[in-house]
Write a protein that holds these residues in place. Structure first.
Motif, PDB file in Angstrom:
ATOM      1  N   UNK A  44     -41.079 -84.202-104.271  1.00  0.00           N
ATOM      2  CA  UNK A  44     -40.220 -85.350-104.369  1.00  0.00           C
ATOM      3  C   UNK A  44     -39.772 -85.617-105.794  1.00  0.00           C
ATOM      4  N   UNK A  45     -40.539 -85.432-106.723  1.00  0.00           N
ATOM      5  CA  UNK A  45     -40.666 -85.808-108.143  1.00  0.00           C
ATOM      6  C   UNK A  45     -39.301 -85.341-108.821  1.00  0.00           C
ATOM      7  N   UNK A  46     -38.850 -83.750-108.626  1.00  0.00           N
ATOM      8  CA  UNK A  46     -37.732 -83.427-109.004  1.00  0.00           C
ATOM      9  C   UNK A  46     -37.381 -83.551-110.471  1.00  0.00           C
ATOM     10  N   UNK A  47     -36.304 -83.694-110.737  1.00  0.00           N
ATOM     11  CA  UNK A  47     -35.935 -83.961-112.422  1.00  0.00           C
ATOM     12  C   UNK A  47     -36.485 -84.931-113.065  1.00  0.00           C
ATOM     13  N   UNK A  48     -36.611 -86.168-112.293  1.00  0.00           N
ATOM     14  CA  UNK A  48     -36.930 -87.503-112.968  1.00  0.00           C
ATOM     15  C   UNK A  48     -38.375 -87.632-113.281  1.00  0.00           C
ATOM     16  N   UNK A  49     -39.138 -86.567-112.703  1.00  0.00           N
ATOM     17  CA  UNK A  49     -40.632 -86.787-112.970  1.00  0.00           C
ATOM     18  C   UNK A  49     -40.961 -86.433-114.425  1.00  0.00           C
ATOM     19  N   UNK A  50     -41.945 -87.105-115.091  1.00  0.00           N
ATOM     20  CA  UNK A  50     -42.505 -86.598-116.229  1.00  0.00           C
ATOM     21  C   UNK A  50     -41.084 -87.279-117.321  1.00  0.00           C
ATOM     22  N   UNK A  51     -40.352 -88.285-117.266  1.00  0.00           N
ATOM     23  CA  UNK A  51     -39.384 -88.652-117.973  1.00  0.00           C
ATOM     24  C   UNK A  51     -39.906 -89.478-119.034  1.00  0.00           C
ATOM     25  N   UNK A  79     -29.717 -81.185-123.049  1.00  0.00           N
ATOM     26  CA  UNK A  79     -29.733 -81.931-121.432  1.00  0.00           C
ATOM     27  C   UNK A  79     -29.073 -80.844-120.606  1.00  0.00           C
ATOM     28  N   UNK A  80     -29.819 -80.352-119.629  1.00  0.00           N
ATOM     29  CA  UNK A  80     -29.541 -79.147-118.578  1.00  0.00           C
ATOM     30  C   UNK A  80     -28.506 -79.741-117.694  1.00  0.00           C
ATOM     31  N   UNK A  81     -27.549 -79.068-117.069  1.00  0.00           N
ATOM     32  CA  UNK A  81     -26.766 -79.565-115.788  1.00  0.00           C
ATOM     33  C   UNK A  81     -26.393 -78.292-115.160  1.00  0.00           C
ATOM     34  N   UNK A  82     -26.478 -78.300-113.637  1.00  0.00           N
ATOM     35  CA  UNK A  82     -26.798 -79.165-112.975  1.00  0.00           C
ATOM     36  C   UNK A  82     -28.450 -79.461-113.096  1.00  0.00           C
ATOM     37  N   UNK A  83     -28.988 -80.565-112.410  1.00  0.00           N
ATOM     38  CA  UNK A  83     -30.369 -80.678-112.358  1.00  0.00           C
ATOM     39  C   UNK A  83     -30.701 -81.001-111.053  1.00  0.00           C
ATOM     40  N   UNK A  84     -31.761 -80.190-110.533  1.00  0.00           N
ATOM     41  CA  UNK A  84     -32.307 -79.155-111.082  1.00  0.00           C
ATOM     42  C   UNK A  84     -31.529 -78.248-111.244  1.00  0.00           C
ATOM     43  N   UNK A  85     -31.881 -77.256-112.381  1.00  0.00           N
ATOM     44  CA  UNK A  85     -31.023 -76.004-112.551  1.00  0.00           C
ATOM     45  C   UNK A  85     -31.265 -75.028-111.611  1.00  0.00           C
ATOM     46  N   UNK A 142     -30.611 -66.238-114.685  1.00  0.00           N
ATOM     47  CA  UNK A 142     -30.308 -65.086-113.878  1.00  0.00           C
ATOM     48  C   UNK A 142     -31.034 -65.348-112.300  1.00  0.00           C
ATOM     49  N   UNK A 143     -31.992 -65.875-112.499  1.00  0.00           N
ATOM     50  CA  UNK A 143     -32.772 -66.037-111.070  1.00  0.00           C
ATOM     51  C   UNK A 143     -33.828 -67.535-111.321  1.00  0.00           C
ATOM     52  N   UNK A 144     -34.343 -67.825-110.215  1.00  0.00           N
ATOM     53  CA  UNK A 144     -35.363 -68.745-110.016  1.00  0.00           C
ATOM     54  C   UNK A 144     -36.462 -68.622-110.862  1.00  0.00           C
ATOM     55  N   UNK A 145     -37.133 -69.725-111.376  1.00  0.00           N
ATOM     56  CA  UNK A 145     -38.356 -69.512-111.879  1.00  0.00           C
ATOM     57  C   UNK A 145     -38.297 -70.146-113.212  1.00  0.00           C
ATOM     58  N   UNK A 146     -39.416 -70.033-113.993  1.00  0.00           N
ATOM     59  CA  UNK A 146     -39.797 -70.559-115.563  1.00  0.00           C
ATOM     60  C   UNK A 146     -39.000 -70.061-116.582  1.00  0.00           C
ATOM     61  N   UNK A 147     -38.389 -70.650-117.314  1.00  0.00           N
ATOM     62  CA  UNK A 147     -37.497 -70.039-118.579  1.00  0.00           C
ATOM     63  C   UNK A 147     -38.038 -70.721-119.710  1.00  0.00           C
ATOM     64  N   UNK A 166     -39.176 -75.478-122.298  1.00  0.00           N
ATOM     65  CA  UNK A 166     -39.564 -74.899-120.925  1.00  0.00           C
ATOM     66  C   UNK A 166     -38.915 -75.600-119.890  1.00  0.00           C
ATOM     67  N   UNK A 167     -37.935 -75.231-119.021  1.00  0.00           N
ATOM     68  CA  UNK A 167     -37.048 -75.419-118.063  1.00  0.00           C
ATOM     69  C   UNK A 167     -37.663 -74.523-116.826  1.00  0.00           C
ATOM     70  N   UNK A 168     -37.394 -75.189-115.489  1.00  0.00           N
ATOM     71  CA  UNK A 168     -37.326 -74.419-114.211  1.00  0.00           C
ATOM     72  C   UNK A 168     -36.259 -74.500-113.602  1.00  0.00           C
ATOM     73  N   UNK A 169     -35.876 -73.217-113.104  1.00  0.00           N
ATOM     74  CA  UNK A 169     -34.628 -73.141-112.275  1.00  0.00           C
ATOM     75  C   UNK A 169     -35.172 -73.113-110.660  1.00  0.00           C
ATOM     76  N   UNK A 170     -34.437 -73.942-109.841  1.00  0.00           N
ATOM     77  CA  UNK A 170     -34.835 -73.677-108.499  1.00  0.00           C
ATOM     78  C   UNK A 170     -34.202 -72.388-107.851  1.00  0.00           C
TER      79      UNK A 170
END
Length: 170
Positions: A44-51, A79-85, A142-147, A166-170
């Motif tokens: 449930x934490x999504x993008x806002x966790x760890x702010x 700032x990456x959009x959309x969030x989550x990527x 190009x795909x979901x995962x850690x970037x 380090x960003x994560x795409x869903x």
């Protein structure tokens, strides 16, 4: 009776074995509920966790769509959009660059280079264009995962700064 004359009979259905007594104890049930609760909170934490501190330090992988790092006296925020990527879709990377006095750095050359190291995959190097008080570029994942998204800033005067987010795409 031999193999040629034997009739094929389906095997009798097996009933599952009863659960061991240990799995029915209150302590085991509490542990399972606690584990499920921890997983649910993480989901449930999504993008806002760890702010807070973890996202700002860049140490929490994918913890935020708005991390900030400092390098060579420049404070760089991505700032990456959309969030989550979304993997497989093009997003936007808005980059703000501030000097040690907190003033926006104008006229810098800003490059954005996403890479999925685990798959040896690059998301397309982009030059960011000036937009408002910052810079903006396409973010192609190009795909979901850690970037790992490397942002290189070359100001008109001063030292070049390179930071990796380090960003994560869903």
């Amino acid at each position: 009776m031999n193999r040629r004359t034997a009739t094929a009979q389906p095997a009798a259905p097996r009933t599952p074995a009863p659960l061991p007594a240990l799995s029915r104890t209150p302590a085991v049930r509490r542990s399972a509920l606690l584990a499920a609760a921890v997983l649910a909170i993480g989901a449930l934490s999504g993008c806002s966790s760890g702010a807070g501190t973890a996202a700002n330090s860049g140490s929490a992988k994918g913890a935020s769509c708005n991390p900030t790092k400092t390098n060579a006296g420049l404070k760089i925020t991505l700032t990456a959009t959309p969030c989550p990527l979304q993997g497989g879709k093009t997003g936007t990377a808005a980059i703000t660059v501030k000097d040690s006095d907190g003033k926006a750095v104008d006229g810098a050359k800003v490059e954005v280079n996403p890479e999925m190291a685990s798959m040896k995959m690059k998301g397309g190097d982009q030059s960011a264009a000036a937009k408002g008080d910052g810079y903006e570029a396409k973010l192609v994942l190009g795909m979901s995962g850690d970037w790992k998204v490397t942002v290189t800033v070359t100001p008109p005067t001063g030292q070049k700064a390179t930071t990796t987010f380090e960003l994560t795409a869903k």
